[in-house]
Design a protein around this motif. Structure first.
Motif, PDB file in Angstrom:
ATOM      1  N   GLN A 438      19.715  62.471  51.018  1.00 44.02           N
ATOM      2  CA  GLN A 438      20.808  62.638  51.452  1.00 44.02           C
ATOM      3  C   GLN A 438      20.834  63.522  50.070  1.00 44.02           C
ATOM      4  OE1 GLN A 438      22.112  61.977  54.608  1.00 44.02           O
ATOM      5  NE2 GLN A 438      23.917  63.166  53.508  1.00 44.02           N
ATOM      6  N   ASN A 439      21.270  63.412  49.025  1.00 48.09           N
ATOM      7  CA  ASN A 439      21.702  64.369  48.105  1.00 48.09           C
ATOM      8  C   ASN A 439      21.568  65.542  48.046  1.00 48.09           C
ATOM      9  OD1 ASN A 439      22.292  65.385  45.615  1.00 48.09           O
ATOM     10  ND2 ASN A 439      21.109  64.797  44.455  1.00 48.09           N
ATOM     11  N   GLU A 440      20.079  65.697  48.504  1.00 49.83           N
ATOM     12  CA  GLU A 440      18.432  67.206  48.283  1.00 49.83           C
ATOM     13  C   GLU A 440      19.122  67.601  49.473  1.00 49.83           C
ATOM     14  OE1 GLU A 440      16.926  68.745  46.923  1.00 49.83           O
ATOM     15  OE2 GLU A 440      16.690  67.165  45.261  1.00 49.83           O
ATOM     16  N   TYR A 441      19.445  66.869  50.881  1.00 54.78           N
ATOM     17  CA  TYR A 441      20.029  67.094  51.780  1.00 54.78           C
ATOM     18  C   TYR A 441      21.441  68.072  52.341  1.00 54.78           C
ATOM     19  CZ  TYR A 441      22.116  67.205  56.561  1.00 54.78           C
ATOM     20  OH  TYR A 441      22.716  67.107  57.959  1.00 54.78           O
ATOM     21  N   GLU A 442      22.424  67.602  51.001  1.00 52.07           N
ATOM     22  CA  GLU A 442      23.627  67.975  50.776  1.00 52.07           C
ATOM     23  C   GLU A 442      23.388  69.352  50.548  1.00 52.07           C
ATOM     24  OE1 GLU A 442      26.156  64.692  49.163  1.00 52.07           O
ATOM     25  OE2 GLU A 442      25.876  63.254  50.883  1.00 52.07           O
ATOM     26  N   ILE A 443      22.929  69.505  49.065  1.00 50.98           N
ATOM     27  CA  ILE A 443      22.373  70.191  48.222  1.00 50.98           C
ATOM     28  C   ILE A 443      21.664  71.550  49.234  1.00 50.98           C
ATOM     29  CG2 ILE A 443      21.270  71.250  46.345  1.00 50.98           C
ATOM     30  CD1 ILE A 443      21.156  68.851  45.290  1.00 50.98           C
ATOM     31  N   LEU A 444      20.720  72.105  49.718  1.00 55.29           N
ATOM     32  CA  LEU A 444      20.359  72.395  51.026  1.00 55.29           C
ATOM     33  C   LEU A 444      21.470  72.513  51.850  1.00 55.29           C
ATOM     34  CD1 LEU A 444      17.572  70.703  51.497  1.00 55.29           C
ATOM     35  CD2 LEU A 444      17.202  72.885  50.643  1.00 55.29           C
ATOM     36  N   PHE A 445      22.487  71.619  52.597  1.00 56.71           N
ATOM     37  CA  PHE A 445      23.303  72.527  53.398  1.00 56.71           C
ATOM     38  C   PHE A 445      24.879  73.337  53.191  1.00 56.71           C
ATOM     39  CE2 PHE A 445      27.641  71.130  55.863  1.00 56.71           C
ATOM     40  CZ  PHE A 445      27.326  71.653  56.500  1.00 56.71           C
ATOM     41  N   SER A 446      24.486  73.039  51.735  1.00 59.73           N
ATOM     42  CA  SER A 446      25.306  73.952  50.642  1.00 59.73           C
ATOM     43  C   SER A 446      24.788  75.289  51.047  1.00 59.73           C
ATOM     44  CB  SER A 446      25.686  73.288  50.075  1.00 59.73           C
ATOM     45  OG  SER A 446      26.141  71.844  49.475  1.00 59.73           O
ATOM     46  N   GLN A 447      23.836  75.114  50.520  1.00 61.09           N
ATOM     47  CA  GLN A 447      23.143  76.652  50.726  1.00 61.09           C
ATOM     48  C   GLN A 447      22.992  77.200  51.590  1.00 61.09           C
ATOM     49  OE1 GLN A 447      18.888  75.388  48.166  1.00 61.09           O
ATOM     50  NE2 GLN A 447      20.046  75.084  46.281  1.00 61.09           N
ATOM     51  N   LEU A 448      22.962  77.020  52.578  1.00 61.70           N
ATOM     52  CA  LEU A 448      23.033  77.569  54.047  1.00 61.70           C
ATOM     53  C   LEU A 448      23.690  77.915  53.976  1.00 61.70           C
ATOM     54  CD1 LEU A 448      20.442  75.019  55.916  1.00 61.70           C
ATOM     55  CD2 LEU A 448      19.862  76.917  55.674  1.00 61.70           C
ATOM     56  N   LYS A 449      25.030  77.283  53.833  1.00 60.48           N
ATOM     57  CA  LYS A 449      26.177  77.487  54.443  1.00 60.48           C
ATOM     58  C   LYS A 449      26.836  78.696  53.546  1.00 60.48           C
ATOM     59  CE  LYS A 449      27.663  75.104  58.026  1.00 60.48           C
ATOM     60  NZ  LYS A 449      27.722  75.429  58.978  1.00 60.48           N
ATOM     61  N   TYR A 450      26.079  79.083  52.428  1.00 60.83           N
ATOM     62  CA  TYR A 450      26.280  80.468  51.422  1.00 60.83           C
ATOM     63  C   TYR A 450      25.393  81.550  52.254  1.00 60.83           C
ATOM     64  CZ  TYR A 450      25.516  83.006  48.053  1.00 60.83           C
ATOM     65  OH  TYR A 450      25.227  84.618  46.797  1.00 60.83           O
ATOM     66  N   LEU A 451      24.038  81.183  52.276  1.00 65.49           N
ATOM     67  CA  LEU A 451      23.436  82.054  53.227  1.00 65.49           C
ATOM     68  C   LEU A 451      24.469  82.897  54.523  1.00 65.49           C
ATOM     69  CD1 LEU A 451      19.708  80.901  52.498  1.00 65.49           C
ATOM     70  CD2 LEU A 451      20.688  82.302  51.147  1.00 65.49           C
ATOM     71  N   GLU A 452      24.625  82.160  54.908  1.00 63.14           N
ATOM     72  CA  GLU A 452      25.428  82.240  56.334  1.00 63.14           C
ATOM     73  C   GLU A 452      26.551  83.638  56.131  1.00 63.14           C
ATOM     74  OE1 GLU A 452      26.319  78.531  58.442  1.00 63.14           O
ATOM     75  OE2 GLU A 452      24.677  77.717  59.115  1.00 63.14           O
ATOM     76  N   ALA A 453      27.352  82.799  55.447  1.00 64.52           N
ATOM     77  CA  ALA A 453      28.398  84.097  55.108  1.00 64.52           C
ATOM     78  C   ALA A 453      27.789  85.201  54.520  1.00 64.52           C
ATOM     79  CB  ALA A 453      29.762  82.929  53.568  1.00 64.52           C
ATOM     80  N   ARG A 454      27.513  84.548  53.340  1.00 67.73           N
ATOM     81  CA  ARG A 454      26.182  86.531  52.288  1.00 67.73           C
ATOM     82  C   ARG A 454      25.599  86.910  54.050  1.00 67.73           C
ATOM     83  NH1 ARG A 454      21.258  86.646  48.495  1.00 67.73           N
ATOM     84  NH2 ARG A 454      21.665  88.539  48.200  1.00 67.73           N
ATOM     85  N   PHE A 455      25.214  86.370  55.054  1.00 65.72           N
ATOM     86  CA  PHE A 455      24.122  86.809  56.094  1.00 65.72           C
ATOM     87  C   PHE A 455      25.563  87.922  56.731  1.00 65.72           C
ATOM     88  CE2 PHE A 455      22.559  87.150  59.855  1.00 65.72           C
ATOM     89  CZ  PHE A 455      21.226  88.234  59.701  1.00 65.72           C
ATOM     90  N   ARG A 456      26.528  87.179  56.918  1.00 60.70           N
ATOM     91  CA  ARG A 456      27.694  88.061  57.879  1.00 60.70           C
ATOM     92  C   ARG A 456      28.050  89.402  57.226  1.00 60.70           C
ATOM     93  NH1 ARG A 456      28.680  82.514  59.303  1.00 60.70           N
ATOM     94  NH2 ARG A 456      30.567  82.428  58.018  1.00 60.70           N
ATOM     95  N   SER A 457      28.334  89.355  55.864  1.00 59.28           N
ATOM     96  CA  SER A 457      28.987  90.500  54.885  1.00 59.28           C
ATOM     97  C   SER A 457      27.458  90.566  54.555  1.00 59.28           C
ATOM     98  CB  SER A 457      29.278  89.502  53.655  1.00 59.28           C
ATOM     99  OG  SER A 457      27.711  89.120  52.899  1.00 59.28           O
TER     100      SER A 457
END
Length: 993
Positions: A438-457
């Motif tokens: 779950q901890n790894e899952y949450e870290i990866l989820f945060s990283q995915l959200k960061y990449l999504e935001a970066r990808f849009r910019s």
């Protein structure tokens, strides 16, 4: 002819050997005549086994009446069924005629043969009249792949071990079992009473049971939605092996070494050659008995022992092994013992362990040979199979094994606690792993959200392509961790439920691999001779197979652990194949391996004994594995509350208990009134078959013994049909006349001397001289009860008349002797009394004339001045036998003589018979004892000639104990097929409670 017979006797009529000597002389004369007759069937039916019977009776190890019954039924079964297994129907009418002509024996104490002869006659009549029963017998065939059943048939027919069992052998064994007289010889009356009823009165059910047992290895009953199965008991009990006897040093004539059962046992063990003359066999056995009991001497003249110990000691001496050798051999692992190979090894060769294996083989052969003298192996096996129905349990949670395993999670040392701990550890691992994922899952989820935001910019295509690739990689990693988390969470959730799943699965599997059955050989169960013992149950390991022949008894701690080990290994694949456990198969496999390791620990086994003690409400024993002999409830063997009620319900497929009336009583009279009033409340239509056929029975029990009530016997039949109040009718019709008779009895001085002489043989040999001296020269005239009190009082105050803290002569023996001899009369009245007996019997003038002449031949030989009732009866019957020149007749002379003597007042009044005890020879009756002048419950011979008071049941007859009751199964339609229940009688009159 009688003159020739009496010339061979030349004994006074008051000599205890007179009757037997007359009988023997007739037997010899008749044998000479029969040798010229080629009628083998008639010879078998009329055979008296006189010499064999006398040797059996002298030694006291077994009952000659049972030996005669076994030998006669075996030989008749062999004659009535040929080698092809066909029933010789044409021979049955002749067998009926021949048996009817010799139905009643004229020998001493041969009245006990009557019921056995009538059982054989009843079977022959059934075969003659009932084609259904013939078809049922023909249907029985040899067992299929069941060595235990094969061996039972060999032992029933006394066939060599090498004999291949055929259909003919099996049908002969079944017919012999049907004709044999079933009696109780271990504390199993809860099974014996209904078994006798089924065997004697419901032959269709008995033959069907035998067919099921030999064809399938079990008897099944299905009712209430449950199936109950009782596997064939390949054990047929201990017979008379453990019957206690006293060996008196110096009494060479009655030595156990001359007992036919001991000689047969030693011959079966090949201690000597079969061709050895009888005289030499007895001498050989004598030497071996003396060697087996080295401490037996004039200084220690009495030894309390039994046939089992005698045989065991002799064989140990013969093979030169010790108790320590056998103990070491018994403690060997199973795999180290190869008894099948060792049987070929001669004595003196091989190691001690090999000789021990030979010992056990010989011991089994010897014991079976001894038992088969008096028991039908197949019949007893059927009886003990029925006994398993005495404790039917549809739910595993009620099993003894369930308690011992400890399947609950909070039972220390149990299997449940072991599984629970393993599951908890695994659950903790999964929960920790889920948290990590779950901890790894949450870290990866945060990283995915960061990449999504970066990808849009990102506007640059090249940077966007790189960002897209990085995002996809991280997304794949995210899904992988999500799947791992979900999978681990699912495993954790399943693991949290795993304990209930596994315990439920094993709860269903245990009954497929184990069964608890009645075991007549269970040594932990002890019982007195006149009380039922609780049922001894044994655990069977079934290996998951349906074939009962492959099931094994569990007899020791090592076998118990081995069976559990095989169970968990054998069921592992079945557990792992459960669809619900597919995702945790590896975990479950590891847990099973860990539990297997746990059951091999001492902690598990010791905790099992602790749980057993709690379940059976007994005090736990410290160090149980070192004190197994002190523990009655073991995981593999236990004493149960098996009951006749449960057995009857299961056997007759009833969901409810049989209807019963019960109560406690304060005196024998109250008990007899209870019997009569209980019968009066049964609809007449139900009782009518019992009145028409006195052999028919109802089931009943005392507080400690199950037996058979006989409503058709007198005076029960007359009492039930009487219109007046039960107590009043019973008092005025029977009790008061008995009291008046007893009040008029007296013992003169010389009569007392005679009674003391008759009592002396019952006193231990080294006390007899002083006993006779102490009670010589008694003066005056006494009532029998005063004479009794004088004997008891004198013994209780005389140190030289005390043995092991008790009087040298039990009260019951004194009561019995007084009863059998009252009233006594002077010698000069003997002729007159005999003539009155013959006249009252309605004998022909010619027969009476010959009887008077026979008496004149012997009257001058009498040595006593007084005769007792028992001697009068014996003399009258002996003279009848001599004059008739026969050992048996179609006329029941023994009963006629006794009833006539009773009616003339020359013996005690007829007892009030009411029940079959199930024991070898006795029936139950109420007796007005001349020794106590009160109505008492006695066990009597079937003619009422003699018996003993049931003083051992005193607390159940005087109101001292109210926690247990007497009871009658009062609705025969529930267990006696064919009883009419449509027509009801009016409410009973004269019944009081």
């Amino acid at each position: 002819m009688y003159k020739q017979i009496l010339e061979h006797v030349r004994l006074p009529t008051d000599d205890p050997r007179f009757h037997a000597s007359v009988f023997t002389a007739i037997v010899r004369a008749r044998k000479e005549k029969q040798e010229k007759d080629g009628d083998n069937l008639k010879r078998v039916i009329a055979e008296e086994y006189d010499e064999l019977s006398k040797r059996i009776d002298r030694t006291g190890l077994q009952e000659s009446v049972s030996v005669r019954n076994m030998m006669r039924t075996r030989r008749m079964a062999n004659l009535l069924i040929n080698d092809k297994g066909e029933i010789n129907v044409a021979l049955i009418p002749k067998a009926i005629t021949d048996l009817s002509e010799t139905l009643y024996s004229l020998g001493p104490s041969r009245q006990h043969d009557d019921s056995r002869q009538k059982q054989i006659l009843q079977v022959l009549t059934h075969l003659h009249d009932n084609k259904t029963l013939i078809q049922l017998l023909k249907k029985i065939g040899k067992p299929h792949a069941n060595p235990g059943a094969d061996q039972l048939i060999r032992e029933t027919l006394q066939l060599p071990a090498s004999t291949t069992v055929t259909d003919a052998h099996t049908r002969r064994a079944a017919l012999a079992a049907w004709m044999a007289y079933l009696r109780q010889n271990v504390g199993s009356c809860f099974a014996t009473a209904p078994a006798i009823l089924i065997h004697d009165e419901q032959p269709e059910a008995f033959l069907t049971d035998l067919n099921d047992l030999l064809a399938t290895g079990r008897i099944k009953r299905t009712f209430g939605g449950n199936e109950y199965s009782a596997p064939l008991s390949v054990s047929w009990g201990g017979g008379d092996l453990r019957r206690t006897i006293v060996m008196n040093y110096g009494e060479e004539e009655n030595g156990v070494w001359a007992a036919p059962g001991i000689l047969a046992a030693l011959e079966a063990a090949e201690v000597w050659e079969k061709e050895l003359p009888l005289k030499d066999k007895i001498a050989n056995a004598h030497e071996r008995v003396l060697a087996a009991f080295p401490n037996w001497s004039p200084e220690h003249p009495q030894i309390l022992t039994n046939a089992e110990e005698i045989i065991r000691r002799i064989l140990m001496g013969y093979l030169e092994i010790t108790h320590e050798d056998l103990e070491a051999y018994d403690n060997r692992p199973k795999g180290m013992i190869h008894s099948g190979l060792l049987m070929q090894m001669p004595v003196g060769m091989g190691g001690t362990g090999e000789v021990c294996a030979i010992f056990y083989t010989k011991l089994e052969h010897a014991q079976n040979a001894f038992k088969s003298m008096t028991d039908n192996a197949l019949l007893k096996a059927w009886e003990f199979t029925l006994a398993s129905f005495s404790e039917t349990k549809s739910e595993f949670t009620r099993w003894n094994l369930y308690y011992s395993l400890g399947l609950k999670p909070d039972e220390p040392g149990g299997i449940g606690q072991a599984f629970y701990a393993l599951i908890k550890n695994k659950l903790d691992e999964y929960n920790q792993r889920v948290a990590e994922l779950q901890n790894e899952y949450e870290i990866l989820f945060s990283q995915l959200k960061y990449l999504e935001a970066r990808f849009r910019s990102i506007a640059n295509d090249k940077d966007a392509q790189w960002a897209r690739a990085e995002y996809q990689s991280k997304l794949n990693e995210f899904h992988t961790f999500e799947e791992m988390r979900n999978e681990t969470h699912a495993k954790a959730k399943l693991t949290a439920e795993l304990f209930d799943i596994l315990i439920d699965a094993y709860d269903h599997l245990f009954p497929q691999y184990f069964q608890e059955v009645y075991d007549p050989d269970l040594q932990d169960v002890k019982a007195g001779p006149f009380d039922d013992s609780p049922a001894g149950f044994r655990l069977l390991y079934k290996h998951g197979r349906r074939a009962t022949s492959q099931w094994e008894k569990v007899k020791s701690p090592s076998e118990f652990i081995d069976a559990l080990n095989q169970f968990f290994i054998g069921t592992e694949n079945e557990i792992l194949r459960m669809e619900a456990l597919e995702s945790v198969q590896k975990d479950v496999s590891e847990m099973i391996s860990a539990v297997i390791s746990h059951i091999h620990t001492q902690a598990f086994l010791e905790s099992a004994f602790y749980r057993m003690a709690l379940a059976h409400q007994t005090q736990p024993i410290a160090n149980p594995l070192e004190n197994l002999d002190k523990i009655s409830a073991k995981p593999w063997a236990y004493v149960s509350g098996g009951t006749m009620t449960t057995l009857v319900s299961a056997y007759y497929r009833r969901e409810h208990k049989p209807t019963e009336v019960e109560r406690w009583v304060e005196n024998p009279m109250e008990l007899f009134v209870f019997f009569i009033d209980s019968l009066k409340h049964i609809p007449y239509a139900m009782l009518e078959p019992f009145f028409k056929d006195p052999k028919k029975s109802l089931l009943m029990h005392s507080p400690t013994h199950a037996f058979l009530l006989k409503p058709g016997w007198s005076p029960l039949k007359e009492a039930v049909q009487a219109e007046s109040y039960t107590y009043t009718w019973l008092r005025d019709t029977y009790v008061k006349p008995m009291e008046r008779f007893v009040d008029n009895l007296f013992v003169e001085e010389n009569m007392m001397d005679d009674l003391v002489e008759k009592l002396a043989p019952h006193v231990p040999v080294n006390y007899r001289h002083y006993f006779k001296k102490s009670f010589s020269r008694l003066h005056g005239r006494m009532h029998p009860c005063d004479f009794r009190e004088y004997l008891i009082e004198r013994m209780s105050h005389e140190r030289g008349l005390q043995y092991m803290g008790r009087n040298v002569l039990p009260d019951e023996v004194i009561d019995s002797m007084i009863y059998a001899n009252m009233p006594m009369f002077p010698k000069y009245q003997l002729k007159e009394r005999l003539e009155k007996i013959w006249e009252a019997m309605g004998l022909s003038s010619d027969l009476k004339q010959r009887l008077q002449e026979a008496y004149q031949e012997l009257s001058s030989l009498s040595i006593l001045n007084f005769f007792g009732a028992e001697t009068l009866q014996s003399t009258a019957l002996a003279l009848l036998a001599a004059v008739e020149g026969n050992t048996s007749t179609s006329i029941n002379y023994p009963q006629k003589v006794v009833q006539t003597i009773q009616q003339l007042g020359f013996a005690m009044p007829m007892p009030l018979f009411f029940g079959d005890t199930n024991w070898t020879k006795e029936v139950f009756a109420f007796v007005m004892s001349p020794a106590t002048r009160v109505l008492e419950l006695w066990r009597m011979d079937p003619l009422g000639v003699g018996g003993y008071p049931m003083t051992i049941w005193k607390e159940w007859l005087n109101g001292a104990r109210k926690d247990r009751t007497w009871g009658i199964y009062s609705k025969p339609t529930e267990y006696v097929p064919g009883v009419n229940h449509t027509s009801l009688r009016l409410p009973p009159r004269g019944a009081i409670y």
